[in-house]
Design an enzyme around this catalytic site. Structure first.
Site, mmCIF file in Angstrom:
data_model
loop_
_atom_site.group_PDB
_atom_site.id
_atom_site.type_symbol
_atom_site.label_atom_id
_atom_site.label_comp_id
_atom_site.label_asym_id
_atom_site.label_seq_id
_atom_site.Cartn_x
_atom_site.Cartn_y
_atom_site.Cartn_z
ATOM 1 C CG ASP A 7 -5.508 -2.884 -6.100
ATOM 2 O OD1 ASP A 7 -5.400 -2.126 -5.116
ATOM 3 O OD2 ASP A 7 -5.753 -4.105 -5.995
ATOM 4 C CD GLU A 67 -6.827 0.270 -2.760
ATOM 5 O OE1 GLU A 67 -7.934 -0.277 -2.748
ATOM 6 O OE2 GLU A 67 -5.759 -0.318 -2.497
ATOM 7 C CG ASP A 139 -4.473 -8.073 -6.594
ATOM 8 O OD1 ASP A 139 -4.490 -7.422 -5.540
ATOM 9 O OD2 ASP A 139 -4.249 -9.297 -6.646
#
Length: 163
Positions: A7, A67, A139
């Site tokens: 991420d 992501e 995160d």
């Protein structure tokens, strides 16, 4: 199958490693690479790259997921995120991997959360799914969710990859 999920962020880049065995997904490790907003962007990107390279060096992996780029509040913040994402993709490529992108909606739906779920809801669903708390910041939970998503979609990804 062991998957690293990333991420990306310019101040906090989360990572999560999961392993799929006998139809169940198990958490191997989660954490983050932290930088400071006051640092020069070059230094921040260097720290992110070095941190992810160290994760690649510590683990034997089968795949990497990241992501995907999504709508952002401003073009400046999207550019900054894109730079961090590029460094993460570079670290993956240097370790011999293609970073498979997943958009946030796909990630949330793949783990069983609704499309508008926030980071806390994602962590809660992952805790139920994996049977254990995900250590580290939110995160890191998002990165674990990205890795779990790749486990769910890996067969489809393999079938669509060019020969």
């Amino acid at each position: 199958m062991r998957v690293l999920g990333i991420d990306p962020g310019s101040t906090v880049t989360g990572f999560g490693i999961v392993e799929k065995r006998r139809g169940r997904v198990h958490l191997i490790e989660s954490g983050c690479v932290r930088t400071q907003a006051a640092w020069d962007m070059g230094e921040r990107l260097k720290v992110i790259h070095e941190g992810l390279a160290e994760v690649f060096a510590r683990h034997t992996l089968d795949a990497v997921a990241i992501e995907a780029v999504f709508k952002h509040k401003s073009s400046a913040s999207a550019l900054t995120l894109g730079q961090a994402r590029g460094v993460a993709i570079l670290a993956a490529a240097q370790a011999g991997f293609v970073a498979h992108p997943y958009n946030p909606m796909t990630v949330k739906r793949s783990i069983g959360a609704h499309g508008r779920a926030d980071k806390h809801a994602v962590r809660k669903v992952l805790t139920l799914l994996l049977g254990e708390e995900i250590p580290g910041p939110l995160d890191a939970s998002d990165a674990v969710a990205i890795a779990v998503t790749h486990c769910a979609h890996a067969r489809r990804v393999a079938l669509t990859r060019p020969a």
